[in-house]
Design a protein around this motif. Sequence first.
Motif, PDB file in Angstrom:
ATOM      1  N   LYS A   1       0.058  -4.996 -14.504  1.00  0.00           N
ATOM      2  CA  LYS A   1       0.456  -3.590 -14.645  1.00  0.00           C
ATOM      3  C   LYS A   1       0.457  -2.860 -13.305  1.00  0.00           C
ATOM      4  CE  LYS A   1      -0.913  -3.139 -19.434  1.00  0.00           C
ATOM      5  NZ  LYS A   1       0.363  -2.983 -20.063  1.00  0.00           N
ATOM      6  N   ALA A   2      -0.318  -3.326 -12.346  1.00  0.00           N
ATOM      7  CA  ALA A   2      -0.400  -2.671 -11.038  1.00  0.00           C
ATOM      8  C   ALA A   2       0.922  -2.735 -10.282  1.00  0.00           C
ATOM      9  CB  ALA A   2      -1.510  -3.306 -10.203  1.00  0.00           C
ATOM     10  N   GLN A   3       1.839  -3.582 -10.713  1.00  0.00           N
ATOM     11  CA  GLN A   3       3.126  -3.701 -10.031  1.00  0.00           C
ATOM     12  C   GLN A   3       3.852  -2.361  -9.929  1.00  0.00           C
ATOM     13  OE1 GLN A   3       5.469  -7.447 -10.949  1.00  0.00           O
ATOM     14  NE2 GLN A   3       4.245  -7.140 -12.796  1.00  0.00           N
ATOM     15  N   LYS A   4       3.712  -1.529 -10.944  1.00  0.00           N
ATOM     16  CA  LYS A   4       4.436  -0.258 -10.918  1.00  0.00           C
ATOM     17  C   LYS A   4       3.874   0.703  -9.879  1.00  0.00           C
ATOM     18  CE  LYS A   4       2.021   1.621 -14.932  1.00  0.00           C
ATOM     19  NZ  LYS A   4       2.194   2.050 -16.309  1.00  0.00           N
ATOM     20  N   PHE A   5       2.708   0.386  -9.318  1.00  0.00           N
ATOM     21  CA  PHE A   5       2.096   1.244  -8.308  1.00  0.00           C
ATOM     22  C   PHE A   5       2.267   0.709  -6.894  1.00  0.00           C
ATOM     23  CE2 PHE A   5      -0.342   1.947 -12.234  1.00  0.00           C
ATOM     24  CZ  PHE A   5      -0.010   3.271 -12.427  1.00  0.00           C
ATOM     25  N   GLY A   6       2.880  -0.450  -6.754  1.00  0.00           N
ATOM     26  CA  GLY A   6       3.176  -0.982  -5.433  1.00  0.00           C
ATOM     27  C   GLY A   6       2.373  -2.218  -5.061  1.00  0.00           C
ATOM     28  N   THR A   7       2.800  -2.816  -3.971  1.00  0.00           N
ATOM     29  CA  THR A   7       2.229  -4.067  -3.482  1.00  0.00           C
ATOM     30  C   THR A   7       0.737  -3.960  -3.210  1.00  0.00           C
ATOM     31  OG1 THR A   7       4.341  -4.733  -2.530  1.00  0.00           O
ATOM     32  CG2 THR A   7       2.380  -5.785  -1.636  1.00  0.00           C
ATOM     33  N   GLY A   8       0.312  -2.873  -2.593  1.00  0.00           N
ATOM     34  CA  GLY A   8      -1.110  -2.711  -2.261  1.00  0.00           C
ATOM     35  C   GLY A   8      -1.992  -2.715  -3.492  1.00  0.00           C
ATOM     36  N   GLU A   9      -1.533  -2.087  -4.555  1.00  0.00           N
ATOM     37  CA  GLU A   9      -2.319  -2.053  -5.791  1.00  0.00           C
ATOM     38  C   GLU A   9      -2.394  -3.434  -6.436  1.00  0.00           C
ATOM     39  OE1 GLU A   9      -4.259   0.385  -6.814  1.00  0.00           O
ATOM     40  OE2 GLU A   9      -3.617   1.410  -5.000  1.00  0.00           O
ATOM     41  N   VAL A  10      -1.307  -4.193  -6.370  1.00  0.00           N
ATOM     42  CA  VAL A  10      -1.322  -5.562  -6.905  1.00  0.00           C
ATOM     43  C   VAL A  10      -2.310  -6.397  -6.103  1.00  0.00           C
ATOM     44  CG1 VAL A  10       0.028  -7.669  -7.303  1.00  0.00           C
ATOM     45  CG2 VAL A  10       1.038  -5.430  -7.790  1.00  0.00           C
ATOM     46  N   GLN A  11      -2.277  -6.258  -4.790  1.00  0.00           N
ATOM     47  CA  GLN A  11      -3.196  -7.012  -3.938  1.00  0.00           C
ATOM     48  C   GLN A  11      -4.650  -6.641  -4.227  1.00  0.00           C
ATOM     49  OE1 GLN A  11      -1.592  -5.977  -0.118  1.00  0.00           O
ATOM     50  NE2 GLN A  11      -0.134  -7.677  -0.130  1.00  0.00           N
ATOM     51  N   ASN A  12      -4.919  -5.366  -4.402  1.00  0.00           N
ATOM     52  CA  ASN A  12      -6.284  -4.933  -4.723  1.00  0.00           C
ATOM     53  C   ASN A  12      -6.733  -5.489  -6.064  1.00  0.00           C
ATOM     54  OD1 ASN A  12      -6.576  -3.480  -2.365  1.00  0.00           O
ATOM     55  ND2 ASN A  12      -5.890  -1.561  -3.286  1.00  0.00           N
ATOM     56  N   ALA A  13      -5.859  -5.397  -7.072  1.00  0.00           N
ATOM     57  CA  ALA A  13      -6.199  -5.912  -8.396  1.00  0.00           C
ATOM     58  C   ALA A  13      -6.418  -7.414  -8.349  1.00  0.00           C
ATOM     59  CB  ALA A  13      -5.098  -5.553  -9.398  1.00  0.00           C
ATOM     60  N   TRP A  14      -5.619  -8.131  -7.554  1.00  0.00           N
ATOM     61  CA  TRP A  14      -5.780  -9.577  -7.405  1.00  0.00           C
ATOM     62  C   TRP A  14      -7.153  -9.896  -6.810  1.00  0.00           C
ATOM     63  CZ3 TRP A  14      -4.091 -14.125  -8.906  1.00  0.00           C
ATOM     64  CH2 TRP A  14      -4.375 -15.261  -8.155  1.00  0.00           C
ATOM     65  N   ARG A  15      -7.535  -9.155  -5.762  1.00  0.00           N
ATOM     66  CA  ARG A  15      -8.842  -9.404  -5.131  1.00  0.00           C
ATOM     67  C   ARG A  15      -9.986  -9.197  -6.118  1.00  0.00           C
ATOM     68  NH1 ARG A  15      -7.110  -5.862  -1.239  1.00  0.00           N
ATOM     69  NH2 ARG A  15      -5.700  -6.923   0.149  1.00  0.00           N
TER      70      ARG A  15
END
Length: 72
Positions: free
Chosen positions: A20-34
């Motif tokens: 779901k973080a994809q809609k907020f941008g790359t940085g949010e996806v990276q943070n959620a992944w970490r």
Amino acid sequence: MASEHIISEEPAIGARVMIKAQKFGTGEVQNAWRVLVDWGCDGDTRKAFALVAAEVGTEEATEILNRAEILV
């Protein structure tokens, strides 16, 4: 933080958050992944990938990680 506790208890939630973080941008996806890897999968990126793939399929999981420039 409360989110780390929830994700450590139920890593599949972390996978859904990352998707779901994809809609907020790359940085949010990276943070959620970490958070997913560190708190939900004890540092195991293969387990984290498997959780994401279980939610959206292997191809889509690969695309999400590629778009976010995450190497597994």
